[in-house]
Motif scaffolding. Structure first.
Motif: not given
Length: 168
Positions: A11-19
């Motif tokens: 799940p940590a890879l599902s979305e890129p980290p938000a700036p």
């Protein structure tokens, strides 16, 4: 029944980290899309010079972005983790397919495949029966929980005072 996409394996890879500031590189004239593509190329192993040429900027611009923007560095790290995860998944799939093909060849009587398996695994591992499990001596077990040296009393916390207060 509507088709649903399976949940991501990580799940940590599902979305890129938000700036944190809403942009990958604050104060840049390049869009977040350009910087995201640059992060992907850096994660793939492109040299900074080639990334800069593809963006249409000087190499120092990419170097400065890596130095001053923690969000950009986090995006590069996220891209690398995604690539690593994809490679592991593809390798596991390839291993599974290879094992299935070898198993099928052996079942069909392919002598070459059978000899190959025996050569790789060794006849001692293939033909030998599994080693029997060692029996457990019941006398080595403690009779009750009180006799166990590893037993921790339920009131062990009462004897210790915490050094720090609990967070609220």
């Amino acid at each position: 029944m509507p088709a649903t996409t399976p949940p991501p394996a990580n799940p940590a890879l599902s979305e890129p980290p938000a700036p944190a500031d809403g942009v990958l590189v604050p104060g840049s004239r390049y869009s977040d899309r350009d910087w995201a593509l640059a992060a992907h190329r850096l994660a793939l192993g492109w040299p900074v010079v080639q990334v800069a040429q593809a963006m249409g900027c000087h190499r120092n611009t990419v170097w400065r972005a890596l130095q001053i923007s923690e969000d950009f560095r986090a995006r590069v790290a996220w891209e690398r983790e995604c690539l690593r995860h994809e490679a592991e998944t593809r390798l596991a799939s390839t291993v599974h397919l290879a094992a299935a093909n070898i198993e099928k060849a052996v079942q069909e009587g392919d002598l070459k495949a059978s000899y190959w398996v025996l050569d790789r695994l060794g006849p001692s591992r293939v033909l030998a029966p599994p080693a029997p499990a060692q029996p457990v001596d019941p006398k080595s077990w403690p009779e009750s929980e009180d006799e166990s040296p590893d037993r921790v009393p339920l009131d062990w916390q009462d004897a210790y005072k915490p050094d720090l207060p609990l967070p609220r």
